[in-house]
Scaffold this motif. Sequence first.
Motif, mmCIF file in Angstrom:
data_model
loop_
_atom_site.group_PDB
_atom_site.id
_atom_site.type_symbol
_atom_site.label_atom_id
_atom_site.label_comp_id
_atom_site.label_asym_id
_atom_site.label_seq_id
_atom_site.Cartn_x
_atom_site.Cartn_y
_atom_site.Cartn_z
ATOM 1 N N GLU A 1 -0.311 -8.419 11.427
ATOM 2 C CA GLU A 1 -0.788 -7.813 10.181
ATOM 3 C C GLU A 1 -2.116 -8.399 9.714
ATOM 4 O O GLU A 1 -2.772 -7.845 8.818
ATOM 5 C CB GLU A 1 0.259 -7.999 9.070
ATOM 6 C CG GLU A 1 1.576 -7.290 9.323
ATOM 7 C CD GLU A 1 2.527 -8.117 10.184
ATOM 8 O OE1 GLU A 1 2.074 -9.158 10.723
ATOM 9 O OE2 GLU A 1 3.695 -7.726 10.324
ATOM 10 N N ASP A 2 -2.521 -9.524 10.291
ATOM 11 C CA ASP A 2 -3.726 -10.220 9.847
ATOM 12 C C ASP A 2 -4.912 -10.005 10.782
ATOM 13 O O ASP A 2 -5.851 -10.812 10.790
ATOM 14 C CB ASP A 2 -3.456 -11.725 9.724
ATOM 15 C CG ASP A 2 -2.458 -12.038 8.626
ATOM 16 O OD1 ASP A 2 -2.429 -11.297 7.627
ATOM 17 O OD2 ASP A 2 -1.696 -13.018 8.775
ATOM 18 N N GLU B 1 -8.207 -9.792 8.869
ATOM 19 C CA GLU B 1 -8.607 -11.103 8.341
ATOM 20 C C GLU B 1 -9.107 -12.012 9.460
ATOM 21 O O GLU B 1 -10.070 -12.775 9.280
ATOM 22 C CB GLU B 1 -7.417 -11.755 7.618
ATOM 23 C CG GLU B 1 -7.707 -13.088 6.966
ATOM 24 C CD GLU B 1 -8.636 -12.962 5.753
ATOM 25 O OE1 GLU B 1 -8.925 -13.994 5.143
ATOM 26 O OE2 GLU B 1 -9.073 -11.832 5.419
ATOM 27 N N THR C 1 -1.461 -17.716 7.150
ATOM 28 C CA THR C 1 -1.311 -16.770 6.047
ATOM 29 C C THR C 1 0.173 -16.623 5.731
ATOM 30 O O THR C 1 1.032 -17.194 6.409
ATOM 31 C CB THR C 1 -1.894 -15.395 6.418
ATOM 32 O OG1 THR C 1 -1.110 -14.834 7.487
ATOM 33 C CG2 THR C 1 -3.346 -15.520 6.861
ATOM 34 N N GLU C 2 0.458 -15.824 4.725
ATOM 35 C CA GLU C 2 1.860 -15.580 4.377
ATOM 36 C C GLU C 2 2.587 -14.822 5.487
ATOM 37 O O GLU C 2 3.810 -14.897 5.602
ATOM 38 C CB GLU C 2 1.936 -14.801 3.065
ATOM 39 C CG GLU C 2 1.424 -15.588 1.852
ATOM 40 C CD GLU C 2 1.501 -14.789 0.569
ATOM 41 O OE1 GLU C 2 1.896 -13.602 0.642
ATOM 42 O OE2 GLU C 2 1.165 -15.325 -0.500
ATOM 43 N N ASN C 3 1.849 -14.095 6.285
ATOM 44 C CA ASN C 3 2.472 -13.352 7.388
ATOM 45 C C ASN C 3 2.771 -14.237 8.589
ATOM 46 O O ASN C 3 3.533 -13.835 9.473
ATOM 47 C CB ASN C 3 1.546 -12.213 7.838
ATOM 48 C CG ASN C 3 1.343 -11.172 6.757
ATOM 49 O OD1 ASN C 3 2.280 -10.798 6.050
ATOM 50 N ND2 ASN C 3 0.109 -10.699 6.612
ATOM 51 N N ARG D 1 -6.509 -22.196 6.526
ATOM 52 C CA ARG D 1 -6.054 -21.337 5.428
ATOM 53 C C ARG D 1 -7.232 -20.486 4.959
ATOM 54 O O ARG D 1 -8.177 -21.007 4.361
ATOM 55 C CB ARG D 1 -5.510 -22.182 4.278
ATOM 56 C CG ARG D 1 -4.213 -22.920 4.602
ATOM 57 C CD ARG D 1 -3.638 -23.614 3.381
ATOM 58 N NE ARG D 1 -2.402 -24.289 3.726
ATOM 59 C CZ ARG D 1 -2.349 -25.544 4.208
ATOM 60 N NH1 ARG D 1 -3.469 -26.227 4.402
ATOM 61 N NH2 ARG D 1 -1.192 -26.084 4.499
ATOM 62 N N ASN E 1 -7.864 -15.022 1.965
ATOM 63 C CA ASN E 1 -6.885 -13.986 1.632
ATOM 64 C C ASN E 1 -5.485 -14.373 2.065
ATOM 65 O O ASN E 1 -5.225 -14.636 3.245
ATOM 66 C CB ASN E 1 -7.291 -12.663 2.297
ATOM 67 C CG ASN E 1 -8.666 -12.206 1.856
ATOM 68 O OD1 ASN E 1 -8.991 -12.268 0.676
ATOM 69 N ND2 ASN E 1 -9.484 -11.752 2.794
ATOM 70 N N LYS E 2 -4.579 -14.431 1.096
ATOM 71 C CA LYS E 2 -3.161 -14.720 1.318
ATOM 72 C C LYS E 2 -2.931 -15.986 2.153
ATOM 73 O O LYS E 2 -2.235 -15.957 3.172
ATOM 74 C CB LYS E 2 -2.481 -13.534 1.998
ATOM 75 C CG LYS E 2 -2.489 -12.252 1.176
ATOM 76 C CD LYS E 2 -1.764 -11.130 1.894
ATOM 77 C CE LYS E 2 -1.760 -9.863 1.067
ATOM 78 N NZ LYS E 2 -1.063 -8.743 1.759
ATOM 79 N N PRO E 3 -3.499 -17.118 1.741
ATOM 80 C CA PRO E 3 -3.267 -18.353 2.507
ATOM 81 C C PRO E 3 -1.820 -18.825 2.369
ATOM 82 O O PRO E 3 -1.174 -18.607 1.336
ATOM 83 C CB PRO E 3 -4.242 -19.346 1.868
ATOM 84 C CG PRO E 3 -4.412 -18.852 0.468
ATOM 85 C CD PRO E 3 -4.339 -17.353 0.551
ATOM 86 N N LEU E 4 -1.328 -19.478 3.402
ATOM 87 C CA LEU E 4 0.033 -20.023 3.378
ATOM 88 C C LEU E 4 0.034 -21.303 2.541
ATOM 89 O O LEU E 4 -0.734 -22.227 2.825
ATOM 90 C CB LEU E 4 0.491 -20.323 4.803
ATOM 91 C CG LEU E 4 1.918 -20.849 4.964
ATOM 92 C CD1 LEU E 4 2.933 -19.773 4.599
ATOM 93 C CD2 LEU E 4 2.149 -21.333 6.396
#
Length: 232
Positions: free
Chosen positions: A85-86, A89, A137-139, A171, A174-177
Amino acid sequence: MGIGKSKTDPCHLSVPWGKSQSVDTSQSHQTSDSKQSEDISLRGDAVCSSTAEMPAGEQEGVEESPEEDTEEEVFLKFVILHAEEDTAEALRVQSLLENDFGIKPGIIFAEMPCGRQHLQNLDDAVNGSAWTILLLTENFLRDTWCKFQFYSSLMNSVNRQHKYNSVIPMRPLNKPLPRERTPFALRTINALEEESRGFPTQVERIFQESVYRIQQAIWKETRNMVQRQSVA
């Protein structure tokens, strides 16, 4: 018979339709059969003659194509491992490193050759580049394949001396873990923080040309040794 012949030879015009009606049935069958045999023979001779008259370069074109398509392999500066999904990014980070910091060439895992096994692509990506960037990322944790990627990358950096410190968690903006959700094995490594003010300094300190040259020389030596063994 007429329908069958029309399918086999739709352009067969050796006997005009106007004359065929004035010939008796037996004669028309004999003439048609002889004409058909003659046409097949002529077409066979034409194919053989056209093949024989074809220039040698064109006849051997199929055999020569692999040599023409062969491209010299390039040892990459970095590869970005990311969740499916990334991809967008990962492309943005690749462009950032290449264009803003001059760290090139690089590649993202989604751009690895299609039609090959994922494990083979992962091995080629990690061993064919100086640094392995893990896009946190969160993904990232939702993808089981990503977990396997970072464990394999860490093991590779531990087992191969020249790959020490070659795995770089990052990280992105966008949407870093979050740090508290980062696997313990990755928390022990200083991660690149794109939102940090010290990000440019981190990049310059990690991606050093001298380190790249050392890894490139080892990669070439290993590849040449494998090629010599395969020939022997």
